[in-house]
Design a protein around this motif. Structure first.
Motif, PDB file in Angstrom:
ATOM      1  N   ARG A   1       0.861  -1.191   0.000  1.00 58.55           N
ATOM      2  CA  ARG A   1       0.000   0.000   0.000  1.00 58.55           C
ATOM      3  C   ARG A   1       0.891   1.232   0.000  1.00 58.55           C
ATOM      4  NH1 ARG A   1      -4.861  -1.505   4.361  1.00 58.55           N
ATOM      5  NH2 ARG A   1      -5.448  -3.425   3.302  1.00 58.55           N
TER       6      ARG A   1
ATOM      7  N   GLU B   1       1.116   4.019   1.290  1.00 60.49           N
ATOM      8  CA  GLU B   1       0.636   4.872   2.382  1.00 60.49           C
ATOM      9  C   GLU B   1       1.252   6.262   2.246  1.00 60.49           C
ATOM     10  OE1 GLU B   1      -1.547   3.978   4.617  1.00 60.49           O
ATOM     11  OE2 GLU B   1      -1.481   1.791   4.779  1.00 60.49           O
TER      12      GLU B   1
ATOM     13  N   ARG C   1       3.112   1.384  10.136  1.00 62.21           N
ATOM     14  CA  ARG C   1       2.492   1.767   8.867  1.00 62.21           C
ATOM     15  C   ARG C   1       3.515   1.625   7.753  1.00 62.21           C
ATOM     16  NH1 ARG C   1      -2.098   3.372   7.536  1.00 62.21           N
ATOM     17  NH2 ARG C   1      -2.788   3.945   9.605  1.00 62.21           N
TER      18      ARG C   1
HETATM   19 MG    MG Z   1      -5.215   1.813   5.687  1.00 63.52          MG
END
Ligand code: MG
Ligand code: ATP
Length: 564
Positions: A137, A139, A148
């Motif tokens: 992802r 991010e 994260r």
């Molecule tokens: Mg998310």
């Protein structure tokens, strides 16, 4: 494992980019190394912890009938176009440049594409398929270490059922498995009702670990146990009462008064008499005015849940273009072509002040029933600390938390999108009813460190500790110490303990102690000349710092008691 032949790159210095304890300690203890923003290598000790967490997850997923699969991370983009999620994910999804392919951020589409070919009858269900696999992802702010990442490991599972009751059962099984997994990993967690957001679907809960470093915010009732993400949380704050009389609208000159606080002071009225205006754009074309009670905060996720996705704050030039005024002077009176919504607390309220859509002017005596054409009232406000619990009235706590897991009743959205149909008992064609369930493997580890550390380093629970015992041979140049340490190391291995042995010479005792505390194995055995003369070694429990001198003959006995 012996230190002398191992790769345990610990470091004393606090890394420059790291600000939260888990990130700092994972780097300092040599569990991970960054390669790019949000991308990490897992080094030997880190990888051992990952393996332990994955084993716990596998145990509990297998126990509810989960079957492990391994799906490709590289997916054809057409598959994602069929469900419309290329657009939903937008910039979060990584696209491959020289082929029409994407790196999967999750796997509903792939699962569905398999299920549709094989789960053709109600007799083929229920099914639970899971994998532990890398997700990608993009991010926007990968700043909290592995909490994260742009590449991270997820346990994701999917349930396929032929009835809604079946979905409830699969969902409940996952909830139970998740409780066991997180408890076994030594986490203190709580479960919250969550927003279903862009995924669609009917029910969703998140598993949360309270932590200063968390990016989520939750309201928690210390008395009745109510807990919810502020994206959905409610409190028992009363709506505004209607006041008597029917005074006409009045324009008020408010030079240089922009904020709610300034207005409260300038007009000498409570903030509850002010209707605050916030302006948004939906799909880049529909202007939206959101009205909130003076000091209440708008929660944008609640707004999106109420009105649909694709909502963003209006740009300053758009504000002037659509309202004729600047922010600070906006309000519902005389506004054209706007969708106007208000928070439930403003329902049918009157006697309010709001902006006049003319710089430096406000309007008083606004009656929402008489003067404003509203498109709806919704719960839009964010719960604040100490507000009364919606269930029991106790003061709510508002805490930061890390989301470690998410369980989700998807329903039929994906099956319909990808045409995954089965034949029910009556021979009718129906879409498969799905659930989807995720756990962040790295997030378990980082959360564990957030909850279990002190100023000297990590403190592992035995269940996911990379090793159970850390042997420190104090002066390895001394023959007696070397021989005794090697012996004890071997005995512990023979007794199936997981042991790491600091057998380095040329490293001071102080340095070895610091490394042992930093790495955080539950138990340390310190072997030095002085104690050896009496046939003893020293044991230190990492969590409590408690030390005791133990006869070598009694060591196994003692360890057995302390570790179990
Ligand atoms: Mg998310
Ligand atoms: P967040 O709101 O924190 O971005 P999410 O709602 O996007 O999480 P899901 O799509 O439900 O997360 O993913 C399932 C689980 O995967 C999460 O509960 C979390 O533990 C983990 N996870 C999600 N995104 C990341 C990430 N960028 N890095 C590490 N773990 C992640």
């Amino acid at each position: 494992m012996k230190f002398s032949i191992s790769f345990f790159p610990t470091q004393k210095e606090v890394p420059v980019d790291a600000t939260i304890p888990s990130h700092i300690l994972m780097l300092r203890a040599g569990l991970i190394r960054p390669l790019a923003a949000g991308v990490y290598s897992h080094l030997p000790i880190g990888q051992r912890i990952m393996q332990k967490v994955m084993q716990i997850i596998r145990d509990e997923m297998n126990a509810i009938g989960g079957q492990e699969v391994f799906l490709p991370a590289l997916n054809p983009v057409e598959l994602w176009q069929e469900t419309g999620r290329v657009d939903d994910f937008g910039d979060i999804m990584f696209h491959i440049k020289n082929r029409p392919m994407v790196l999967a951020p999750t796997h509903e589409e792939v699962i569905c594409s398999i299920a549709k070919n094989f789960l053709r009858s109600y007799r083929d269900m229920p099914q639970i398929w899971y994998q532990i696999q890398t997700k990608f992802r993009n991010e926007p702010r990968p700043r909290s270490g592995v909490l994260r990442g742009r590449q991270f490991l997820m346990k994701d599972s999917y349930s396929m059922d032929s009835s809604w009751e079946g979905l409830d059962e699969s969902y409940d099984k996952h909830a139970e498995a998740y409780k066991k997994i997180f408890s076994r990993c030594g986490l203190k967690f709580f479960i919250v009702g969550a927003s279903s957001g862009a995924m669609g679907g009917s029910g969703s809960q998140e598993f949360m670990v309270e932590s200063e470093s968390g990016e989520d915010t939750c309201a928690v009732c210390p008395k009745c146990g109510y807990a919810a993400n502020v994206e959905v949380a409610a409190s028992n704050v009363p709506p505004l009462p209607r006041t008597d009389g029917d005074p006409q609208l009045e324009e008020i000159h408010t030079p240089n008064v922009r904020t709610i606080d300034e207005l409260v002071e300038f007009l000498n009225v409570p903030a509850e008499k002010l209707a605050k205006s916030l302006v948004y754009m939906q799909d880049n074309k529909t202007p939206i005015l959101v009205l909130m009670v003076g000091n209440d905060l708008l929660n944008e996720t609640k707004l999106a849940s109420a009105l649909g996705q694709n909502i963003r704050p209006m740009h300053p030039d758009e504000i002037v273009q659509f309202t004729g005024a600047h922010s600070g002077s906006l309000g519902p009176i005389g506004l054209k072509d706007f969708k106007i919504v208000a928070d439930n607390r403003l329902k049918d309220a009157n006697g309010l002040v709001s902006g006049a859509n003319k710089d430096d002017y406000h309007v008083g005596n606004i009656d929402f029933v008489r003067d404003v054409k509203l498109d709806g009232y919704y719960d839009l406000r964010e719960v604040k600390e100490n507000e009364p619990c919606i269930h029991c009235g106790e003061k709510l706590r508002v805490v930061n938390a890390i989301e470690i897991g998410h369980i989700f009743k998807l329903g039929t959205k994906y099956a319909e999108g990808l045409k995954a149909y089965f034949l029910n008992e009556k021979g009718e064609e129906k879409p498969i009813i799905m659930g989807s369930y995720g756990i962040g493997v790295e997030r378990i580890i980082a959360s564990h460190i957030e909850q279990n550390h002190d100023e000297n380093g990590i403190i592992w629970e035995k269940s996911i500790a990379p090793f159970h015992i850390h042997i420190i041979g104090l002066n390895m140049k001394n023959e007696n110490v070397r021989e005794a340490s090697e012996n004890i190391y071997q005995i512990l291995l023979d007794n199936e303990y997981e042991v790491v042995f600091d057998d380095r010479d040329g490293v001071t005792a102080g340095f070895k102690f610091k490394d042992a505390d930093l790495l955080g194995m539950p138990m340390q055995i310190i072997i030095g000349e002085k104690n050896l003369r009496d046939g003893n070694v020293e044991i230190k429990i990492r969590r409590t710092g408690e030390r005791s001198v133990v006869a070598i003959d009694d060591l196994i006995n003692k360890l057995e008691k302390l570790l179990h």
